[in-house]
Design an enzyme around this catalytic site. Structure first.
Site, PDB file in Angstrom:
ATOM      1  N   HIS A   1       0.814  -1.233   0.000  1.00 36.20           N
ATOM      2  CA  HIS A   1       0.000   0.000   0.000  1.00 36.20           C
ATOM      3  C   HIS A   1       0.845   1.280   0.000  1.00 36.20           C
ATOM      4  CE1 HIS A   1      -3.772  -2.034   0.300  1.00 36.20           C
ATOM      5  NE2 HIS A   1      -3.464  -2.637   1.437  1.00 36.20           N
TER       6      HIS A   1
ATOM      7  N   ASP B   1      -2.849 -10.403  -2.877  1.00 36.93           N
ATOM      8  CA  ASP B   1      -3.469  -9.982  -1.617  1.00 36.93           C
ATOM      9  C   ASP B   1      -4.928  -9.604  -1.904  1.00 36.93           C
ATOM     10  OD1 ASP B   1      -2.474  -8.764   1.284  1.00 36.93           O
ATOM     11  OD2 ASP B   1      -4.149  -7.620   0.440  1.00 36.93           O
TER      12      ASP B   1
ATOM     13  N   HIS C   1      -6.421  -7.038  -0.982  1.00 35.94           N
ATOM     14  CA  HIS C   1      -6.513  -5.596  -1.238  1.00 35.94           C
ATOM     15  C   HIS C   1      -5.656  -5.190  -2.432  1.00 35.94           C
ATOM     16  CE1 HIS C   1      -7.303  -6.185   3.122  1.00 35.94           C
ATOM     17  NE2 HIS C   1      -8.281  -5.325   2.878  1.00 35.94           N
TER      18      HIS C   1
ATOM     19  N   ASP D   1      -5.279 -12.862   2.910  1.00 35.90           N
ATOM     20  CA  ASP D   1      -6.539 -12.302   3.421  1.00 35.90           C
ATOM     21  C   ASP D   1      -7.692 -12.551   2.448  1.00 35.90           C
ATOM     22  OD1 ASP D   1      -5.216 -10.546   1.729  1.00 35.90           O
ATOM     23  OD2 ASP D   1      -5.292  -8.834   3.099  1.00 35.90           O
TER      24      ASP D   1
ATOM     25  N   TYR E   1      -5.025 -12.023   7.983  1.00 33.89           N
ATOM     26  CA  TYR E   1      -5.302 -11.562   9.350  1.00 33.89           C
ATOM     27  C   TYR E   1      -6.063 -12.576  10.194  1.00 33.89           C
ATOM     28  CZ  TYR E   1      -3.484  -7.587   7.003  1.00 33.89           C
ATOM     29  OH  TYR E   1      -2.638  -6.794   6.266  1.00 33.89           O
TER      30      TYR E   1
END
Ligand SMILES: [Zn+2]
Length: 354
Positions: A165, A201, A203, A290, A329
């Site tokens: 990110h 991922d 995200h 995740d 997570y």
């Protein structure tokens, strides 16, 4: 597959994050990396662990603004000199409209202003050991890259904090330095050949996309939750294909809530076709797990066996891979999910082994 691990990440142990104004328990915890390490350590012959070597700040400043690196190096002391805080989370950020038509502001020197200048959201605290841990994660990633440059078919960097990110000149999304982008640039510079960052991922890796958006030597390919509903909200749309020389080297595959094993694997095959068309010499995998169905901050529905199928599919590209840890997570399964991905990859590469 060699695993690069450093205990340096333990120094970064924030306890809180702020979501929609609500202070809550931090998800990006030291236990994530320790759980992955514990599971992989149970198979020392398949996953020998090596320590990272120091690479200094030059590879970081090759992709990040030197001001960001300098800020993170000194932020903790500067903040404490003004106010004793356990964790630093800024509350005022540079929205593009705030200075529309006025040009950029001067780089601030005050602690609160500096944090809001370099950070873009409220889930990524600075604590006393953040810089040390973030530097450690970069060294882990670069050491994994060096193993691949030295002839290994693949290597796994157990990076924490994650990195995808973080754009060129900001931190956020639990990320301080963009480990995958630093490695991709390092590989491109060392080999003179094309590199793909494949980001699986949940995200979107807005930071990696931003860093390479105008480059034609590094492709960015991502499967992720549609940013219209999923963090980081402001990047990851299908129409974002790169710009300038990089036009056509960015591929986003935003996916629906509830995406299951079969739907995900169909999208991964599409992504890999585009990687093949680009023709990189080396692949960097931003491996987030995740996408797992029980992950507390995501909404896909992948099962543990699917991670082995994903790893096996990526292995069919037949190219050297630097696999770097990003998110994931759900602690009870994070180790198994990573182990399955790596094992699926390895078994595809050498079906007779193990
Ligand atoms: Zn993630």
């Amino acid at each position: 597959m060699q695993v690069v691990y450093s205990p340096a990440h333990l120094a970064h142990a924030p306890t809180t994050e702020v979501e929609l104004g609500v202070s809550m328990a931090q998800y990006e915890l030291p236990a994530r990396a320790e759980e992955i390490r514990r599971v992989l350590a149970a198979e020392p012959e398949r996953f020998p662990v090596v320590e990272p070597t120091g690479h200094g700040v030059a590879p970081i400043e090759a992709v990040h603004d030197a001001g960001l690196r300098a800020f993170l190096a000194t932020a903790w002391e500067r903040v404490q000199a003004e106010q004793a805080l356990a964790e630093v989370i800024p509350d005022t950020f540079i929205h593009p409209a705030l200075r529309e038509g006025m040009g950029p502001p001067p780089v601030p020197t005050g602690a609160a202003a500096s944090a809001g200048y370099w950070c873009f959201e409220t889930m990524t605290p600075l604590v006393s050991g953040t810089y040390e841990a973030a530097r450690g994660a970069v060294d882990v990633a670069l050491t994994a890259a060096d193993l691949v440059l030295g002839g290994s078919r693949a290597a796994y960097g157990l990076c924490r904090p994650p990195g995808h990110h973080a754009p060129r000149a900001a931190y956020g999304g639990y990320c301080y330095f963009n480990n995958a982008a630093i490695v991709a640039h390092h590989l491109a510079a060392a080999t003179g050949a094309k590199v793909t960052v494949l980001d699986v991922d949940y995200h979107h890796g807005n930071g990696t996309q931003q860093i390479f958006y105008e480059r034609d030597d590094v492709q960015y390919v991502s499967l992720h939750g549609d940013p219209n509903r999923a963090y980081p909200y402001f990047a990851g749309y299908r129409g974002e294909i790169g710009a300038g020389r990089g036009r056509g080297t960015n591929l986003n595959l935003p996916l629906a809530p509830g995406t299951d094993d079969d739907a995900y694997l169909v999208a991964l095959v599409q992504a890999l076709e585009q990687v093949e068309a680009f023709g990189p010499a080396t692949i960097v995998v931003s491996l987030g797990v995740d996408t797992f169905h029980l992950d507390p901050i995501a909404d896909f529905a992948l099962t543990t066996p699917a991670f082995a199928r994903c790893g096996a599919l990526v292995a069919t590209l037949g190219r050297p891979c630097v696999v770097l840890q990003e998110g994931g997570y759900y602690l009870p399964a994070i180790g198994e999910n990573v182990r399955n991905w790596l094992t699926g990859f390895e078994d595809r590469v050498s079906p007779a082994a193990g």
